[in-house]
Design an enzyme around this catalytic site. Structure first.
Site, PDB file in Angstrom:
ATOM      1  CD  GLU A  30      24.981 -33.935  -4.568  1.00 25.40           C
ATOM      2  OE1 GLU A  30      24.846 -33.552  -6.165  1.00 25.40           O
ATOM      3  OE2 GLU A  30      25.795 -33.104  -3.891  1.00 25.40           O
ATOM      4  CG  ASP A  43      24.643 -36.639  -8.041  1.00 27.98           C
ATOM      5  OD1 ASP A  43      23.458 -36.271  -6.922  1.00 27.98           O
ATOM      6  OD2 ASP A  43      25.388 -36.302  -8.308  1.00 27.98           O
ATOM      7  CD  GLU A  69      24.367 -34.636 -12.573  1.00 31.44           C
ATOM      8  OE1 GLU A  69      24.227 -32.906 -12.391  1.00 31.44           O
ATOM      9  OE2 GLU A  69      25.479 -34.645 -13.140  1.00 31.44           O
TER      10      GLU A  69
END
Length: 318
Positions: A102, A104, A106
């Protein structure tokens, strides 16, 4: 004579049709790439835009229609304006399963007048805890900016308006042509001292907005003020350029791994993201990365000795 009531009904119907046509046009713009993945009523098409809404009942999210192995995913995004404390908007790539990879972005909301923080993270074979945070050199709520992840067998690069803010390199000394080796049992063919690198798993692209006031703003000290709801993150475009995984293939399909890893061309066109000049940053990009980290990096797990008394292998030399 036609009554005023009939005229009013006709006008209302025309307005509804026009609104529906605009929404359909916006949905069509995104429909080939992404679709709602949860809380569909909080995923709103408006004009040429796609909006994710958060209120006290729910957030919302979307996911790409296809998975891909290597390439670049980009979003033109305008973040929640005003008091966004406690609100997190995410744009990320992820594979499936307990041993998933993953990448990311954010975006951590803040009180009015305080800067957003952008947290990046990587999960490799199901293990994360590789957070870095930067502040931005612009107001991400005032206009659209482009956030992207470039992913190939040599590196994972996080970019903001084409400026690299983070690079995770494949330092696997046993890799072939700087690619990634993987044993038949699915484990990384790396010595313990060699930093792990994401194994070739197909990924989808996701975005979501949710309430994270237990940690997102000042370590959870500032809570979400629901009087400012709904909180809205707005997308102008979402693009995925990559080797599209066959829809009927399993996530471990060796033929698809070989095709996307070894090929230079495919049905999508030229696999530019795997070419020689994509294996590392250019000199100009390297200078941009140094600038971004020197002026805007506010947290790096690599130097957090409270969390990591033993430095993670990919952090050696920092």
């Amino acid at each position: 004579m036609v009554s005023l009531a009939v005229v009013a009904v006709a006008v209302a119907a025309a307005v509804l049709c026009a609104v529906g046509a605009v929404a359909a046009a916006a949905a069509g713009k995104f429909d080939d790439v992404v679709g709602p993945s949860w809380a569909n009523d909080h995923v709103v098409y408006e004009g040429d835009l796609l909006k994710l809404r958060l209120d006290s009942s729910s957030g919302g999210g979307f996911a790409s229609k296809n998975k891909f192995l290597y390439g670049k995913a980009s979003a033109d995004l305008k973040l929640v304006p005003g008091d966004s404390a406690g609100v997190v908007t995410a744009f990320y790539l992820s594979s499936a399963g307990d041993k998933h990879n993953e990448f990311d972005f954010e975006f951590l909301g803040n009180v009015t007048g305080e800067p957003y923080l952008v947290q990046t993270n990587l999960y490799i074979d199901g293990v994360g805890n590789r957070e870095q945070r930067i502040d931005l050199w612009f107001d991400p709520t005032a206009d659209f900016h482009t956030y992207a992840v470039l992913w190939n067998p040599s590196q994972v690069v996080f970019l903001v308006d084409d400026t690299p803010i983070r690079v995770y390199e494949n330092k696997n000394a046993t890799a072939t042509t700087k690619g990634h080796h993987r044993h038949a049992n699915g484990t990384n063919a790396t010595a313990p001292s060699v930093p792990p690198f994401p194994s070739p798993q197909p990924m989808a692209v996701y975005s979501s907005i949710w309430n994270a006031d237990d940690w997102a703003t000042q370590g959870g000290r500032i809570k979400t003020d629901w009087s400012h709801a709904p909180f809205v993150a707005t997308f102008r475009d979402v693009r995925v350029e990559g080797c599209a995984w066959a829809g009927n293939a399993t996530d471990s399909d060796a033929g698809e791994v070989a095709r996307c890893t070894g090929s230079s061309w495919g049905k999508e066109g030229r696999y530019w993201w795997k070419e020689k000049d994509m294996e590392e940053l250019t000199v100009h990009q390297s200078h941009q990365l140094v600038w971004a980290r020197a002026h805007h990096l506010v947290y790096d797990y690599c130097v957090d000795t409270d969390r990591f008394p033993v430095q993670p292998p990919e952090c050696a030399g920092r």
